[in-house]
Design a protein around this motif. Structure first.
Motif, short mmCIF file in Angstrom:
data_model
loop_
_atom_site.label_atom_id
_atom_site.label_comp_id
_atom_site.label_asym_id
_atom_site.label_seq_id
_atom_site.Cartn_x
_atom_site.Cartn_y
_atom_site.Cartn_z
N PHE A 175 3.57 5.83 -5.43
CA PHE A 175 3.37 6.04 -6.87
C PHE A 175 2.33 7.07 -7.26
N VAL A 176 1.04 7.02 -6.49
CA VAL A 176 -0.03 7.91 -6.88
C VAL A 176 0.55 9.24 -6.47
N SER A 177 1.28 9.43 -5.26
CA SER A 177 1.58 10.97 -4.97
C SER A 177 2.79 11.35 -5.70
N LYS A 178 3.39 10.67 -6.80
CA LYS A 178 4.30 11.24 -7.51
C LYS A 178 3.98 11.20 -9.08
N THR A 179 2.89 10.63 -9.37
CA THR A 179 2.60 10.66 -10.57
C THR A 179 1.73 11.55 -11.27
N PRO A 180 1.94 12.50 -12.08
CA PRO A 180 1.43 13.73 -12.28
C PRO A 180 -0.13 13.28 -12.97
N MET A 181 -0.34 12.21 -13.49
CA MET A 181 -1.76 12.01 -13.89
C MET A 181 -2.64 11.81 -12.79
N PHE A 182 -2.41 11.58 -11.43
CA PHE A 182 -3.11 11.58 -10.59
C PHE A 182 -3.21 12.79 -9.57
N ARG A 183 -3.18 13.90 -10.24
CA ARG A 183 -3.07 15.12 -9.55
C ARG A 183 -4.25 15.47 -9.11
N MET A 218 0.94 -1.24 0.10
CA MET A 218 0.06 0.10 0.05
C MET A 218 0.93 1.18 0.01
N LEU A 219 2.07 1.12 0.89
CA LEU A 219 2.72 2.47 0.90
C LEU A 219 3.43 2.72 -0.48
#
Length: 160
Positions: free
Chosen positions: A8-16, A2-3
């Protein structure tokens, strides 16, 4: 796992947008909790006072006047008073009939009910809406600053 997914979600621009939505939901839940605590405290205090006034009238005229009996059904106990005030403030119960019954009480209790209804419908709604609006602006500013910092870091890494 989960971490690593969260990283991954926090650093990927498409999940902004997803991050912004998640932060907004968390901040909104906190604000709802705060406003809810204020509302419950207000309901508690007003219920104590109105129940005190209604109890005198309920014990004095048991079964003699049907309108007083109806008033006792709304404000005869502390829990009934809290339930009535909560329902009227959340539009689950029209407060007009409750107001009409409150004329049997001393004028102070009727005035208190009127002030409570005014406060809960007008002021609490405005406080809640303005707080949420300000919160959304603050979250979007933080997200924008975070995006700028990431771009600067990416630029520095590219130059090296």
């Amino acid at each position: 796992r989960m971490l690593s997914l969260l990283k991954f979600v926090s650093k990927t621009p498409m999940f902004r947008e997803f991050r912004l939505l998640l932060k907004s939901l968390i901040a909104t839940a906190r604000s709802i909790l705060g406003v809810g605590c204020v509302a419950i405290s207000l309901i508690y205090m007003v219920s104590l006072v109105i129940t005190g006034g209604a109890l005198e009238l309920c014990h004095a005229s048991k079964g003699q006047d049907p309108e007083v009996d109806d008033l006792c059904n709304y404000f005869g106990t502390f829990t009934l008073s809290m339930s009535t005030l909560y329902q009227t403030s959340m539009s689950g119960l029209l407060w007009g009939p409750v107001w009409n019954l409150s004329v049997h009480l001393h004028w102070f209790y009727s005035a208190l009910l009127l002030m409570y209804m005014t406060f809960s419908t007008v002021i609490m709604s405005n406080i809640f809406a303005s707080f949420l609006f300000g919160l959304q602006i603050e979250i979007s500013k933080k997200e924008k600053e975070t995006a700028i910092q990431r771009e600067l870091q990416d630029k520095e890494e590219f130059v090296k």
